[in-house]
Design a protein around this motif. Sequence first.
Motif, PDB file in Angstrom:
ATOM      1  N   PRO A   1      50.968 -26.715  89.928  1.00 58.62           N
ATOM      2  CA  PRO A   1      51.943 -27.797  89.712  1.00 58.62           C
ATOM      3  C   PRO A   1      52.570 -28.261  91.007  1.00 58.62           C
ATOM      4  CG  PRO A   1      52.662 -25.738  88.653  1.00 58.62           C
ATOM      5  CD  PRO A   1      51.277 -25.527  89.131  1.00 58.62           C
TER       6      PRO A   1
ATOM      7  N   LEU B   1      52.466 -30.647  84.818  1.00 58.28           N
ATOM      8  CA  LEU B   1      53.646 -30.716  83.985  1.00 58.28           C
ATOM      9  C   LEU B   1      53.694 -29.695  82.884  1.00 58.28           C
ATOM     10  CD1 LEU B   1      55.066 -33.864  84.299  1.00 58.28           C
ATOM     11  CD2 LEU B   1      55.995 -32.250  82.619  1.00 58.28           C
ATOM     12  N   ARG B   2      52.521 -29.525  82.273  1.00 56.96           N
ATOM     13  CA  ARG B   2      52.474 -28.533  81.192  1.00 56.96           C
ATOM     14  C   ARG B   2      52.776 -27.149  81.755  1.00 56.96           C
ATOM     15  NH1 ARG B   2      50.498 -29.858  76.216  1.00 56.96           N
ATOM     16  NH2 ARG B   2      49.785 -32.007  76.032  1.00 56.96           N
ATOM     17  N   LYS B   3      52.310 -26.917  82.972  1.00 54.88           N
ATOM     18  CA  LYS B   3      52.595 -25.619  83.577  1.00 54.88           C
ATOM     19  C   LYS B   3      54.086 -25.490  83.861  1.00 54.88           C
ATOM     20  CE  LYS B   3      48.284 -24.075  85.506  1.00 54.88           C
ATOM     21  NZ  LYS B   3      47.595 -23.589  86.692  1.00 54.88           N
ATOM     22  N   VAL B   4      54.675 -26.585  84.355  1.00 57.30           N
ATOM     23  CA  VAL B   4      56.097 -26.567  84.669  1.00 57.30           C
ATOM     24  C   VAL B   4      56.920 -26.218  83.433  1.00 57.30           C
ATOM     25  CG1 VAL B   4      58.046 -28.085  85.191  1.00 57.30           C
ATOM     26  CG2 VAL B   4      56.046 -28.071  86.665  1.00 57.30           C
ATOM     27  N   VAL B   5      56.557 -26.802  82.304  1.00 50.62           N
ATOM     28  CA  VAL B   5      57.361 -26.535  81.110  1.00 50.62           C
ATOM     29  C   VAL B   5      56.911 -25.258  80.414  1.00 50.62           C
ATOM     30  CG1 VAL B   5      57.955 -28.936  80.770  1.00 50.62           C
ATOM     31  CG2 VAL B   5      55.987 -27.966  79.574  1.00 50.62           C
ATOM     32  N   GLY B   6      56.022 -24.510  81.024  1.00 51.94           N
ATOM     33  CA  GLY B   6      55.778 -23.171  80.506  1.00 51.94           C
ATOM     34  C   GLY B   6      54.405 -22.866  79.967  1.00 51.94           C
ATOM     35  N   ALA B   7      53.435 -23.798  80.102  1.00 55.20           N
ATOM     36  CA  ALA B   7      52.098 -23.491  79.595  1.00 55.20           C
ATOM     37  C   ALA B   7      51.441 -22.484  80.521  1.00 55.20           C
ATOM     38  CB  ALA B   7      51.259 -24.752  79.552  1.00 55.20           C
ATOM     39  N   ASP B   8      50.796 -21.465  79.960  1.00 50.45           N
ATOM     40  CA  ASP B   8      50.018 -20.622  80.854  1.00 50.45           C
ATOM     41  C   ASP B   8      48.564 -21.091  80.829  1.00 50.45           C
ATOM     42  OD1 ASP B   8      48.697 -19.419  78.715  1.00 50.45           O
ATOM     43  OD2 ASP B   8      50.292 -17.922  78.503  1.00 50.45           O
TER      44      ASP B   8
ATOM     45  N   GLU C   1      49.256 -34.139  84.264  1.00 49.52           N
ATOM     46  CA  GLU C   1      49.536 -33.546  82.952  1.00 49.52           C
ATOM     47  C   GLU C   1      49.471 -32.025  83.037  1.00 49.52           C
ATOM     48  OE1 GLU C   1      46.910 -34.770  79.804  1.00 49.52           O
ATOM     49  OE2 GLU C   1      47.493 -32.992  78.647  1.00 49.52           O
TER      50      GLU C   1
ATOM     51  N   LEU D   1      46.109 -23.892  78.512  1.00 48.44           N
ATOM     52  CA  LEU D   1      45.492 -25.113  79.042  1.00 48.44           C
ATOM     53  C   LEU D   1      43.981 -25.090  78.856  1.00 48.44           C
ATOM     54  CD1 LEU D   1      47.716 -25.465  82.184  1.00 48.44           C
ATOM     55  CD2 LEU D   1      47.485 -27.134  80.351  1.00 48.44           C
TER      56      LEU D   1
END
Lengths: 239, 802
Positions: free
Chosen positions: B409, B322-329, B319, B333
């Motif tokens: 990621p 993935l969140r990083k992949v879609v742009g979470a810094d 998770e 998180l």
Amino acid sequence: MNKEELIIETRQLEKKYVTDTVETTALAGVDLRINRGEFVAIMGPSGCGKSTLLNILGLLDSPSGGSLKFLGQEIGNSSERQRAKLRKQNLGFVFQSFNLIDELTVEENIGLPLAYLGVSKAETERRVQEAMERMGIAHRRSHFPQQLSGGQQQRAAIARAVVSDPKLILADEPTGNLDSVHGREVMALLSELNERGTTVVMVTHSPSDAEYAHRIVNLFDGQIVTENINSRKHAAELL
Amino acid sequence: MLQNYFKIAIRNLVRNKVYSAINIAGLALGVASCILIFLYVQDELSYESNFSKADRIVRVVGEVNFEGQQDNFAVTPLPLENEVRKFAGIQTVTQLSKLNKQTIWYNNQAFSEDNLLIADSSFFTVFDYKFIVGDPATALDAPNTIALSEELAIKFFGNAEQALGKVLKFSNDSYKVTGVFRNEKHSHLDPSGLVSNMSVRNRLSPVELKNLWFNLNYYTYILLPGEAQKSGIQQQLDNLTTKTINPWLKENRLNAQMRFLVQPLKDIHFDSRYAHGLAPTGNMAYVYIFSAVAVFLLLIASINYMNLATARSAKRAKEVGLRKVVGADRTQLVSQFLGESLLLTILAMLLALALVEVLLPSFNTLTGKYFTSGLFLQWEFMLLLLAIILLVGVVAGSYPAFFLSRFKPADVLKSDKMPRSGSAILRQALVVVQFSISLIMIIGTIVVFAQMRFLKNSDLGFKKEQILVIDVPYGDSTLVKRLPVIKQKLLQNPNVVQLSNSHSIPSESLNRTLMLVEQDGKMVEKTIDIMAVDYDFIPLMGIEMQAGRNFSKDFKSDVDGGFIINEAAAKWLGWKDPIGKKVNTGDTTLVGRNAKIIGVVKDFHVQSLHSEVKPLALELRPESPGYLLARIAPENQEATIRFVEEQWKQFDQKHPMEYFFMDEFFDRQYKAEEKMLTVFGYFAGLTILIACLGLFGLASFTAEQRTKEIGIRKVLGSSTGNIVLLLSKDFAILVVIAIILASPVAWYGMNKWLQDFAYRTDLSWWIFALAGTAALIIALLTVSFQAVKAATTDPVKAIRTE
């Protein structure tokens, strides 16, 4: 391919992994240019550095040396925060193992990138709906990933990759976990996205998948050994 | 986005039921204990704060140096009030004294009360008790008036309003009720009634008032105009002692010096230095101990959260990637995971509040306090809850949050490359911390238990068992005169073995008397504790004679001229052969004028084993109010008591017979320790329970993680026993390390605690061995449940899991 606009340009890109005793070179001086609107396939045997290259191009990993330009801007040594920002604005990812979040429904998974972009709720709904319809999974919107077939999961993953309308889609063996029927379906979708203007970079083992690309880059021991223009694809497009 | 986090958090909680249950239950237990302890500590720390002028009230306390021996007293001389009234920079001064236990009558109803104070209306100027009826300004102005506490008014009249104007009778006089005030439990004063001092004061002449500097029986309180005046008062008190009091003492040939000190009202509850206080003081050490326990419990529960969250991190890695992949810094998180731990803490908090609500009555019984769930609505309490939520949520959540958000990621999104589940060393260290704390608590509990056993089983120098003690009320001389007849009647029952009456009994504070004693041929002044007893006291109590003889009816002179002392007194006075030494109480109205020592008893414990045996003198008073002691046979005890009651009723219709057993009464001195034992026991149980919950979770995680290894080992021929041993060994080592770490800490702490007792049990090795073994067994049982489960799984299944 009217005007050649560079999306990605690498010069002497290097990546080394250092563990306690061994230093492994994954990439040893890769020069690669990818233009807007291209569909590039990266091929090569296991361990040749394909995925490493894709991860660096996708700003998920940082190179150990050389230069990496994204839309003309040098980003080889930029911070994680900066890279995260570039990722969410410009990149979409598709993985072999789909990588959907198990705790979120199809709809919620697809909407995730928009949430990080701060898109309004109404706009998110509209764009998620559109993406789901394009990928033909609107009827599965409130299912959880485990309740879907592999093909459906990958379509949901592609929908998530395109929902933010990225300039570049990076696909890592997108058909690797799918049977041939679903595999072809996924390749057709990627191809269609490319035809509508999205640049696609794909790592693959499968020659038949590579057939969908304009250009095939062959990697061996961390270096580009050959670069072939896919004449058949060009011929098809010229028709 | 928040909604998205919330969904993920809730779905994760629901999906991982065991994990969630362990975390929430552990945290809830920790938080509930923390809340209860907070209530206790806050209550202890808030004494006197309900009086609006509390910050401006001081009590005058005395240091009396007499014959080179210093004593600190909460009581002060009567004339002090008038002298202080002349001081500059005071608003008002009030003096009170304690009335002996009284049987109060209204019509045919009688209640025994020993919490009556004597004061005048200025008392209510200083201490603003809330009056339900009556006027505090005038309530005590007239002689023979009394203001009742609400509790006492309700006891007599059913409600406060009814009480006004009624007439109560005690100590051969009548008192009119002029007001009823609300009880104030949070104070060292909690009088059941205040009797007007006009009746007493009027009997004293001005000369007498001046000459009572050595009669310390009065509590003096000063109300200051502001907090700043304290130092000025001290200066004036010092002037008074140097100019008036000490010269007076010298003039009266008393080898004594006095000094009076100013003690802020709010300090009284925790200041145990001053003898003869109105209420037992609190113990700051217990406030510290319990606060530490609260923090420990929260810490242990938080560690569970940290350990389980990082152990499970592999499951969350995808998770994160993935969140990083879609742009979470990373910030996003971190806040997501912190939010999750906050949510969990809030859930635990709700459960904890429910727990507290359920446990409150038992907790009240245990602590002797009066908490209600109404407290939940106080802002201090809300603040505490908020603080706990933030502290636990953030402290426990931060490590997992920073740890999880660090995943790259590129590493975690490939299915063949699972990240490691956080640092195993850190998790092991945290388990060691948990078990060390648990062990300290367990060792503490065992030591307190051992000391209690020691206290109760120690030879006190007298036999406290099977002695029935009957109250002989003061101020009823006819009853005292009838005692010989009552005794005769009671002895008719063969189960009443022996009888004696005495003015006081062990564990009561004794009067101290000034005596002239013979030393090197001269008579010198000494003060000594004195106990008035009859002929049968020493044999009935089973006290042994060391030299000389007991009081005897054969020696007429014993009544006025005989003293028996204990060994400690003989040693203190430097007498090798005390028999026949001359003593003189100096006071012609009392016995003992030109008296002699007729016997020495072996030391016996008048006070608890907290203190050493002090010098003591026994004087003979065959008929004195106080107590009637009856040694009764263990057989048919209830019937014997019933018999005694029936006989008593025939002689005394005025007072209900009040009785108790001497051993119970004596052991009441260990009430604080007993309470501590119970509370310690509970909390030790809780710490080990919460620690084991975490261990259980961790063990199940380890077993899960090592499924493949277990499968392979089984295929290669390993037995179930081997596997269980393999999985349990690692945890057992952690517990052993905890034992090694905890033992010296516990030894240090408990050794300090034991210093409070003059007589104490040894900190022997078996205490530590017992605690360690217990912890080890509990931990192994917890772990082996998971280990056995893993070990008995079909090996094919185990290997296939990959």
